[in-house]
Design an enzyme around this catalytic site. Structure first.
Site, PDB file in Angstrom:
ATOM      1  N   GLU A 188       0.813  -1.216   0.000  1.00 49.07           N
ATOM      2  CA  GLU A 188       0.000   0.000   0.000  1.00 49.07           C
ATOM      3  C   GLU A 188       0.852   1.274   0.000  1.00 49.07           C
ATOM      4  O   GLU A 188       0.366   2.347   0.350  1.00 49.07           O
ATOM      5  CB  GLU A 188      -0.926  -0.001   1.222  1.00 49.07           C
ATOM      6  CG  GLU A 188      -1.925  -1.149   1.236  1.00 49.07           C
ATOM      7  CD  GLU A 188      -2.768  -1.158   2.493  1.00 49.07           C
ATOM      8  OE1 GLU A 188      -3.703  -0.354   2.582  1.00 49.07           O
ATOM      9  OE2 GLU A 188      -2.472  -1.969   3.400  1.00 49.07           O
ATOM     10  N   SER A 220      -6.593  -2.453   1.723  1.00 46.63           N
ATOM     11  CA  SER A 220      -7.004  -1.847   0.457  1.00 46.63           C
ATOM     12  C   SER A 220      -7.515  -2.873  -0.553  1.00 46.63           C
ATOM     13  O   SER A 220      -7.432  -2.673  -1.756  1.00 46.63           O
ATOM     14  CB  SER A 220      -5.842  -1.050  -0.167  1.00 46.63           C
ATOM     15  OG  SER A 220      -5.475   0.019   0.671  1.00 46.63           O
ATOM     16  N   TYR A 243      -9.754   3.915  -4.832  1.00 44.84           N
ATOM     17  CA  TYR A 243      -8.836   5.046  -4.891  1.00 44.84           C
ATOM     18  C   TYR A 243      -8.748   5.773  -6.222  1.00 44.84           C
ATOM     19  O   TYR A 243      -8.314   6.925  -6.264  1.00 44.84           O
ATOM     20  CB  TYR A 243      -7.423   4.558  -4.515  1.00 44.84           C
ATOM     21  CG  TYR A 243      -7.337   3.994  -3.125  1.00 44.84           C
ATOM     22  CD1 TYR A 243      -7.460   4.816  -2.012  1.00 44.84           C
ATOM     23  CD2 TYR A 243      -7.167   2.635  -2.915  1.00 44.84           C
ATOM     24  CE1 TYR A 243      -7.399   4.297  -0.727  1.00 44.84           C
ATOM     25  CE2 TYR A 243      -7.095   2.108  -1.634  1.00 44.84           C
ATOM     26  CZ  TYR A 243      -7.214   2.944  -0.545  1.00 44.84           C
ATOM     27  OH  TYR A 243      -7.152   2.427   0.726  1.00 44.84           O
ATOM     28  N   ARG A 280     -10.982   2.854  11.754  1.00 51.75           N
ATOM     29  CA  ARG A 280     -12.192   2.753  10.938  1.00 51.75           C
ATOM     30  C   ARG A 280     -12.540   1.279  10.799  1.00 51.75           C
ATOM     31  O   ARG A 280     -11.684   0.462  10.433  1.00 51.75           O
ATOM     32  CB  ARG A 280     -11.960   3.352   9.554  1.00 51.75           C
ATOM     33  CG  ARG A 280     -13.249   3.599   8.761  1.00 51.75           C
ATOM     34  CD  ARG A 280     -12.991   3.770   7.275  1.00 51.75           C
ATOM     35  NE  ARG A 280     -12.772   2.465   6.642  1.00 51.75           N
ATOM     36  CZ  ARG A 280     -11.659   2.140   5.987  1.00 51.75           C
ATOM     37  NH1 ARG A 280     -10.662   3.002   5.878  1.00 51.75           N
ATOM     38  NH2 ARG A 280     -11.554   0.932   5.437  1.00 51.75           N
ATOM     39  N   ASP A 293     -15.014  -1.774   9.112  1.00 47.85           N
ATOM     40  CA  ASP A 293     -15.856  -2.113   7.961  1.00 47.85           C
ATOM     41  C   ASP A 293     -16.872  -3.166   8.374  1.00 47.85           C
ATOM     42  O   ASP A 293     -16.528  -4.151   9.047  1.00 47.85           O
ATOM     43  CB  ASP A 293     -14.998  -2.629   6.811  1.00 47.85           C
ATOM     44  CG  ASP A 293     -13.995  -1.588   6.327  1.00 47.85           C
ATOM     45  OD1 ASP A 293     -14.290  -0.383   6.446  1.00 47.85           O
ATOM     46  OD2 ASP A 293     -12.914  -1.980   5.850  1.00 47.85           O
ATOM     47  N   GLU A 297     -13.426  -6.067   9.578  1.00 43.98           N
ATOM     48  CA  GLU A 297     -12.082  -5.756  10.064  1.00 43.98           C
ATOM     49  C   GLU A 297     -12.072  -4.343  10.616  1.00 43.98           C
ATOM     50  O   GLU A 297     -13.021  -3.570  10.434  1.00 43.98           O
ATOM     51  CB  GLU A 297     -11.061  -5.881   8.942  1.00 43.98           C
ATOM     52  CG  GLU A 297     -11.312  -4.934   7.768  1.00 43.98           C
ATOM     53  CD  GLU A 297     -10.300  -5.121   6.652  1.00 43.98           C
ATOM     54  OE1 GLU A 297      -9.189  -4.591   6.782  1.00 43.98           O
ATOM     55  OE2 GLU A 297     -10.641  -5.797   5.658  1.00 43.98           O
ATOM     56  N   ASN A 325      -9.353  -0.975  10.753  1.00 44.63           N
ATOM     57  CA  ASN A 325      -8.118  -0.387  10.238  1.00 44.63           C
ATOM     58  C   ASN A 325      -7.606   0.650  11.229  1.00 44.63           C
ATOM     59  O   ASN A 325      -8.307   1.613  11.526  1.00 44.63           O
ATOM     60  CB  ASN A 325      -8.374   0.282   8.888  1.00 44.63           C
ATOM     61  CG  ASN A 325      -8.922  -0.682   7.859  1.00 44.63           C
ATOM     62  OD1 ASN A 325      -8.184  -1.416   7.234  1.00 44.63           O
ATOM     63  ND2 ASN A 325     -10.246  -0.702   7.694  1.00 44.63           N
ATOM     64  N   GLY A 336      -6.820   5.256   5.434  1.00 45.77           N
ATOM     65  CA  GLY A 336      -6.389   6.165   4.380  1.00 45.77           C
ATOM     66  C   GLY A 336      -6.837   7.591   4.627  1.00 45.77           C
ATOM     67  O   GLY A 336      -7.881   7.846   5.235  1.00 45.77           O
TER      68      GLY A 336
END
Length: 331
Positions: A21, A153, A223, A262, A264, A278, A280, A284
């Protein structure tokens, strides 16, 4: 010298690194650097792939904003080095970072704590047979998700719709990680929810509902395209957003995360039950990223968001050479 120069001292924005990443990290770091400088912070870029972390101490950096993603940045390794250097950093500490990067370990903790997550099968590179791979759809049903256990990602992720593509999906994931996570597919709304703060003061930000082309929220659609729709307000049925926020906040605190993160979540369209995928711990911060989008919906600009995250920079442990407490060290 600005007031924020005096408060924060010299700040390193850690970006780039060695992970898959790297490209996204450089984009995140560039945004963070510009935002901090707009607030008068004495911020500088620092790429651990190009300079030894020991240079942080030699160059007089007082804090680090971690804009690294994936391995060697979001997995507890850099956090551990900064603990040894005694330089406060943004985001979660060593243990929470190392657990959260590992999707299988995160699932084990979630299941142990009664947090809902999709069923899974773990395959270890070099240890699984063709028969093991062929048996996964029997255990989880089709379609199902195959992904590396420690990539972000959506790198290496495949949605397997039939048995003929199962082996190729597993082999692709195994080329990126020794652990391959095969996961039950939850058909329904895909949402994400950021958290800011630490401990009892942590708060969940507005939930974002994601509508990707053909339901394919992959690396490209995350992205580099503008075809994915992000709904905030999320428009979920009454009470569902609050339920998601409470679930994500509980997960954040259960894993011992701090600063920001964050999570998901998938919501089963038939039962409306949420399932955690998961969390994070270094999300990002690009122009397409979700934490800034959610923060903006809550009235917090990108620039102020970056400053708030920096304010929460801290260390896991007391500095033995100074005897200072964690609070004193990170003040």
């Amino acid at each position: 010298m600005s007031r924020n120069d005096l408060i924060f001292g010299k700040v390193a924005v850690l970006m780039g690194g060695w992970s898959a990443e790297r490209e996204i990290s450089l984009m995140s770091g560039a945004g963070v650097l510009k935002a901090l400088r707009s607030h008068g912070v004495d911020a500088h870029t620092f790429d651990p792939a190009e300079r030894a972390l020991s240079a942080l101490k030699a160059d007089g950096f007082a804090r680090c904003f971690i804009a690294l993603h994936g391995r060697f940045g979001e997995d507890g390794t850099v956090q551990g080095a900064l603990e040894l250097l005694g330089i406060p950093y943004t985001g979660s500490g060593v243990l929470a970072s190392s657990m959260a990067i590992d999707k299988v370990m995160t699932k084990r903790v979630m299941l142990a704590e009664g947090l809902p997550t999709p069923r899974y099968v773990l395959l270890r590179r070099g240890a699984y047979s063709a028969a093991d791979v062929a048996a996964v759809p029997d255990a989880l049903g089709l379609p199902l998700i195959v992904k590396p256990a420690r990539e972000g990602s959506s790198i290496g992720l495949t949605k397997v719709r039939d048995r003929t593509t199962m082996q190729a999906a597993v082999d692709q994931a195994a080329s990126l990680d020794a652990d391959v996570l095969c996961e039950q597919f939850i058909d329904g709304d895909e949402v994400t929810c950021p958290v800011l703060g630490s401990g009892s003061s942590a708060v969940a930000l507005p939930v974002i509902r994601i509508q990707a082309p053909e339901g394919n929220y992959d690396y490209q659609n995350k992205y580099f395209t503008d075809t994915t729709r992000y709904l905030v307000p999320c428009g979920l049925p009454d009470g569902e957003e609050l339920r998601i926020q409470q679930l994500v906040l509980r997960t954040f605190q259960t894993l011992g995360c701090r600063g920001w993160a964050r999570a998901d979540v998938m919501i089963d369209k038939a039962t409306r039950e949420p399932y955690l995928l998961e969390i994070n711990t270094s999300p990002g911060m690009t122009g397409h990223s979700l934490v800034p989008m959610s923060a903006r919906a809550a009235g917090l600009s990108y620039e102020d968001l970056c400053l708030d995250i920096l304010k929460n920079a801290s260390l896991d442990n007391q500095r033995p050479e100074t005897g200072k407490s964690l609070k004193e060290t990170s003040a």
